[in-house]
Design a protein around this motif. Structure first.
Motif, mmCIF file in Angstrom:
data_model
loop_
_atom_site.group_PDB
_atom_site.id
_atom_site.type_symbol
_atom_site.label_atom_id
_atom_site.label_comp_id
_atom_site.label_asym_id
_atom_site.label_seq_id
_atom_site.Cartn_x
_atom_site.Cartn_y
_atom_site.Cartn_z
ATOM 1 N N SER A 61 36.775 -12.552 13.198
ATOM 2 C CA SER A 61 35.506 -12.821 13.881
ATOM 3 C C SER A 61 35.711 -12.965 15.384
ATOM 4 C CB SER A 61 34.868 -14.101 13.329
ATOM 5 O OG SER A 61 33.658 -14.356 14.016
ATOM 6 N N PRO A 62 34.836 -12.347 16.182
ATOM 7 C CA PRO A 62 34.916 -12.564 17.630
ATOM 8 C C PRO A 62 34.436 -13.953 18.036
ATOM 9 C CG PRO A 62 33.031 -11.182 17.123
ATOM 10 C CD PRO A 62 33.768 -11.404 15.823
ATOM 11 N N ALA A 78 29.278 -7.079 14.763
ATOM 12 C CA ALA A 78 30.196 -7.943 15.497
ATOM 13 C C ALA A 78 30.662 -7.281 16.793
ATOM 14 C CB ALA A 78 31.396 -8.308 14.625
ATOM 15 N N ALA A 79 30.765 -5.940 16.808
ATOM 16 C CA ALA A 79 31.289 -5.236 17.987
ATOM 17 C C ALA A 79 30.401 -5.462 19.204
ATOM 18 C CB ALA A 79 31.420 -3.749 17.695
ATOM 19 N N THR A 80 29.115 -5.624 18.969
ATOM 20 C CA THR A 80 28.199 -5.871 20.084
ATOM 21 C C THR A 80 27.670 -7.300 20.084
ATOM 22 O OG1 THR A 80 26.349 -5.057 18.766
ATOM 23 C CG2 THR A 80 27.462 -3.460 20.191
ATOM 24 N N PHE A 81 28.236 -8.138 19.226
ATOM 25 C CA PHE A 81 27.847 -9.543 19.131
ATOM 26 C C PHE A 81 26.361 -9.674 18.783
ATOM 27 C CE2 PHE A 81 28.295 -14.079 20.329
ATOM 28 C CZ PHE A 81 29.610 -14.287 19.950
ATOM 29 N N VAL B 96 32.477 -7.495 24.391
ATOM 30 C CA VAL B 96 32.886 -8.361 23.286
ATOM 31 C C VAL B 96 34.287 -7.940 22.840
ATOM 32 C CG1 VAL B 96 32.361 -9.086 20.936
ATOM 33 C CG2 VAL B 96 30.504 -8.587 22.542
ATOM 34 N N PRO B 97 35.238 -8.852 22.780
ATOM 35 C CA PRO B 97 36.586 -8.464 22.345
ATOM 36 C C PRO B 97 36.606 -8.106 20.858
ATOM 37 C CG PRO B 97 36.430 -10.843 22.570
ATOM 38 C CD PRO B 97 35.136 -10.285 23.091
ATOM 39 N N ARG B 98 37.528 -7.231 20.515
ATOM 40 C CA ARG B 98 37.710 -6.847 19.110
ATOM 41 C C ARG B 98 39.050 -7.404 18.633
ATOM 42 N NH1 ARG B 98 40.646 -3.016 16.573
ATOM 43 N NH2 ARG B 98 41.289 -2.008 18.495
ATOM 44 N N VAL B 99 39.011 -8.233 17.583
ATOM 45 C CA VAL B 99 40.268 -8.755 17.033
ATOM 46 C C VAL B 99 41.049 -7.571 16.468
ATOM 47 C CG1 VAL B 99 41.316 -10.272 15.327
ATOM 48 C CG2 VAL B 99 39.264 -11.012 16.553
#
Lengths: 609, 156
Positions: A61-62, A78-81, B96-99
């Motif tokens: 998770s970011p 998740a990539a763009t929140f 946004v960072p990517r884990v």
């Protein structure tokens, strides 16, 4: 599995429970072991075979927040929140990411329909084993005066129970959870134990952070109290217990212990299911509590079942039992009661002749103080919190202002400052103008110097019950099942704000005694969780202690349930969980929730005969 | 060099995970040209340049594609997440960072320089937190001796 109802049909189960969290699971286990047939309706996802999936979701998770591991996912992308839209989810829940100034009143992000004036800052889960999936593990008992605020200090109200009424039940709850603590440390401010009582396991060792605070604070006088840093009783194993191993100090109690050394209610829920007498229906949302033919007892609980977080409806029905138990958390339980209008027979909802359902919503609003120790204290090691200062939980000052306990954190500035990420980014990237940061050996030296001295303290301030702080049904916003979402009105009283002012003064004094450099933000930008009091600005955080919406009391006119947690209005309907607390008290609520659930289970067994 | 972590700690002779390759893959996918340029600059300068000067060469000025790449690589080793090198600034609009992977998170060196462990992934016995941690060298290795430029071109 559940009978389609006819009012005259024999109930399919002895007891129907809504919710599989700590209260529901403890009730189910007690009843199942006694041979009673139990059905649990759980709104959220099924128990997984193991927690590997939760851990993987957390690692990936970011945003590492309390809800990160659990279902439904925080993000639709998740990539763009991009936060998940609760309108498109079957059983959505509030998340800490929806408390920002941009989100808290954006109902395409925030599940709660927050009307203010300020934000309710705590969240909960709707999933198997409930919100205590991500509890910290603190298992403090209430102090005796927490039950008797009106009679002792002339403020708030008394519980219809005393400490003595709960003492044995606390012990039983400590056994079920598996608490590590020493009696000698915990017998303060009137807390008593039966002769010869011992906690299931000895206390956990403390951390270097704890030792640093204790060296400066122990024995000091403040507000009429002698301060002591005390090891916090914890639902974390200090040696193997219930087939679970001893704590490995993963510093991740919230949101998930990777080795399940911290108790979570899946332990009890699994034990309940293994009795062979307990059945559970997952992804099944209770939608109404239905009156029986006599218009007094409850005759069924109607439900709708769905397929996956954003899937379709796959079934509807009504579960029937001799007794019904609502254990759906302090916001969903009143929501369900208010939704249950029975075709106009109960226009204000079930169990609501007192008009108290949904009122008196409370939390422990947190005052956070953080800084750099005067020497290396090596945080980010051990459980998230191992000690606190409990000495200020009670005293004559409660006539005038809220009390608090002080929790010492072992996770550096992770909570208040988003570290280690924030400092890393600032160091490596520099500012936007120069775009020159630090690298190599200088980066190591700078970060090591900062990280190893970080610590924080959280002051859990008592919030007064206020009838206008309440849960109602949103007239506008619904979830994917078409059910109304909770609407929240919330603000802090002057009594609580005065507690914040005392917390700030206390923090300043503690940091001075320690010789620590305090960096607490005392001028927060105005936002959904800020307030001003006597010329100073404050920001509060949620403790996750959602309390008070179905208060218990000694009078049917002014409370929802009696001291046995049975609703005044319906002889076969019980309510469990922190929603029944008349006051927030000064302890983290979970142990008291568990003790009350075990006590209510005995009552239900007696009623079943 | 960039990270301040010893090379044999970043990439042991017998690595137990694939984080080094995962970071390289992320960097290559992000901006292959800048990555190659960064490696070329490093390779050309390293034999004859003192470390402080070499860091200066790689990171100053800060607003070049190679400097952005260098910073993203540092952040990847430390946090386990990939921060898009073209979107590091301004901070308010950072991507946004990517884990990168579970291992990249749990092995991140920001936890190691704290003489600790990733939150959610400790490998210590019960009660370790009651005493001092091992010294910093145990987490990040011995710092390499400074490069000593020689007339023959110094060490590789």
């Amino acid at each position: 599995m559940t009978a389609a109802t006819e009012p005259t049909a024999a109930p399919a189960y002895d007891v129907v429970i809504v919710g599989s969290g700590i209260s529901g699971a403890m009730m189910a286990k007690q009843l199942g072991e006694a041979g009673k047939k139990v059905l649990i309706l759980e709104a959220g996802a099924p128990l997984p075979v193991n927690i590997d999936g939760y851990l993987h979701t957390f690692f990936q998770s970011p945003a590492k927040v309390p809800e990160s591991p659990y279902i439904p996912n925080l993000f639709s992308d998740a990539a763009t929140f991009t936060l998940a839209n609760p309108t498109l989810l079957n059983a959505p829940r509030p998340t800490v990411l929806t408390l920002s100034a941009d989100s808290w009143q954006n109902q395409s992000q925030s599940y709660l329909d927050q009307q203010g004036p300020t934000a309710f800052a705590s969240t909960y889960e709707r999933t198997n084993a409930g919100t205590a999936r991500h509890w910290l593990g603190t298992t403090l008992r209430h102090v005796p005066h927490d039950f008797a605020m009106r009679s002792t200090y002339g403020v708030e109200i008394d519980w219809p129970l005393t400490y003595a009424d709960l003492e044995d039940w606390y012990g039983q709850a400590e056994a079920e959870i598996g608490v590590s603590a020493n009696v000698a440390d915990q017998a303060y401010l009137g807390i008593t134990f039966p002769a010869g009582y011992e906690y299931p396991m000895p206390a956990l060792p403390n951390t270097l952070v704890d030792q640093y605070v204790a060296a400066a604070v122990d024995g000091k006088q403040l507000d009429g109290a002698t301060l002591t840093v005390t090891t916090t009783p914890a639902g974390r194993n200090s040696r193997p217990y219930q087939n679970r191993r001893a704590c490995g100090g993963n510093t991740n109690c919230i949101p998930i212990c990777p080795i399940q050394a911290k108790y979570d209610p899946s332990v009890t829920l699994n034990a309940a299911l293994q009795t062979g007498n307990v059945t559970i229906q997952y992804q099944t949302v209770a939608v109404s509590v239905d009156l029986a033919g006599d218009d007094t007892n409850i005759g069924g609980i109607s439900w709708v079942q769905y397929d996956g977080p954003d899937g379709g409806v796959v079934g509807r029905g009504t579960a029937t039992g001799t007794i019904y138990v609502l254990a759906a958390h302090a916001i969903e339980t009143p929501k369900l009661l208010l939704m249950s209008t029975n075709g106009g027979k109960t226009p204000n909802g079930i169990a609501n002749s007192s008009d108290q359902v949904g009122r008196n919503l409370m939390d422990h609003p947190l005052y956070l103080a953080w800084g750099l120790a005067s020497k290396q204290v090596f945080p980010y090691r051990g459980p998230l919190s191992t000690s606190g200062i409990e000495s200020l939980r009670d005293g004559a000052f409660r006539e005038d202002r809220a009390a608090f306990r002080i929790e010492i954190g072992n996770e550096g500035w992770n909570f208040p400052g988003g570290d280690p990420y924030t400092s890393l980014l600032a160091e490596v990237l520099g500012d936007d103008e120069s775009q020159i940061g630090t690298a190599g050996a200088a980066l190591v030296a700078t970060l090591n110097g900062r990280y190893t001295r970080q610590f924080r303290m959280a002051f859990l301030v008592e919030q007064t019950p206020d009838p206008e702080n309440r849960v109602t049904l949103s007239p506008t916003w619904k979830d994917k099942l078409g059910l109304p979402r909770p609407q929240i009105h919330y603000q802090l009283s002057d009594y609580t704000k005065a507690g914040f002012a005392a917390a700030r003064q206390t923090a300043d004094q503690l940091f001075a005694w320690m010789g620590a450099e305090q960096v607490t933000d005392k001028n927060p930008a105005a936002g959904p969780t800020t307030f001003s009091y006597e010329g100073q600005d404050y920001i509060y955080y949620g403790a996750g202690h959602v309390v008070g919406t179905c208060r218990m009391g000694g009078d049917a006119a002014t409370s929802v349930v009696d001291a046995n947690l049975r609703t005044w209005d319906h002889p076969n309907l019980y309510i469990l969980g922190s929603s029944v607390f008349p006051t927030i008290a000064t302890a983290n609520p979970t142990l008291t929730i568990a003790a009350l659930a075990l006590r209510a289970a005995a009552t239900v067994l007696t009623q079943l005969g | 060099m960039l990270t301040g972590i010893a090379a044999d700690v970043l990439l042991p002779s017998f690595p137990v995970n694939n984080v080094h390759q995962e970071i390289l893959d992320a960097a290559y996918a992000d901006n292959a040209t800048a990555l190659v340029q960064l490696i070329d600059t490093f390779t050309a300068a390293a034999p004859t340049t003192p470390p402080a000067v070499l860091l200066q060469t790689l990171l100053v000025p800060g607003n070049t594609a190679t400097a952005y790449m260098a910073k993203s690589i540092i952040l990847a080793w430390y946090s386990g997440a990939w921060y898009a090198s073209g979107q590091l600034y301004p901070a308010a609009q950072r991507a946004v960072p990517r884990v990168i992977s579970d291992d990249a998170y749990t092995q991140g060196f920001m936890w190691q320089v704290a003489q600790a462990h990733a939150m959610g992934s400790a490998d210590y016995p019960f009660g370790y937190w009651n005493g001092q941690p091992p010294t910093l060298d145990n987490f990040i290795g011995q710092q390499p001796p400074p490069y000593t430029p020689t007339s023959a071109g110094g060490q590789a």
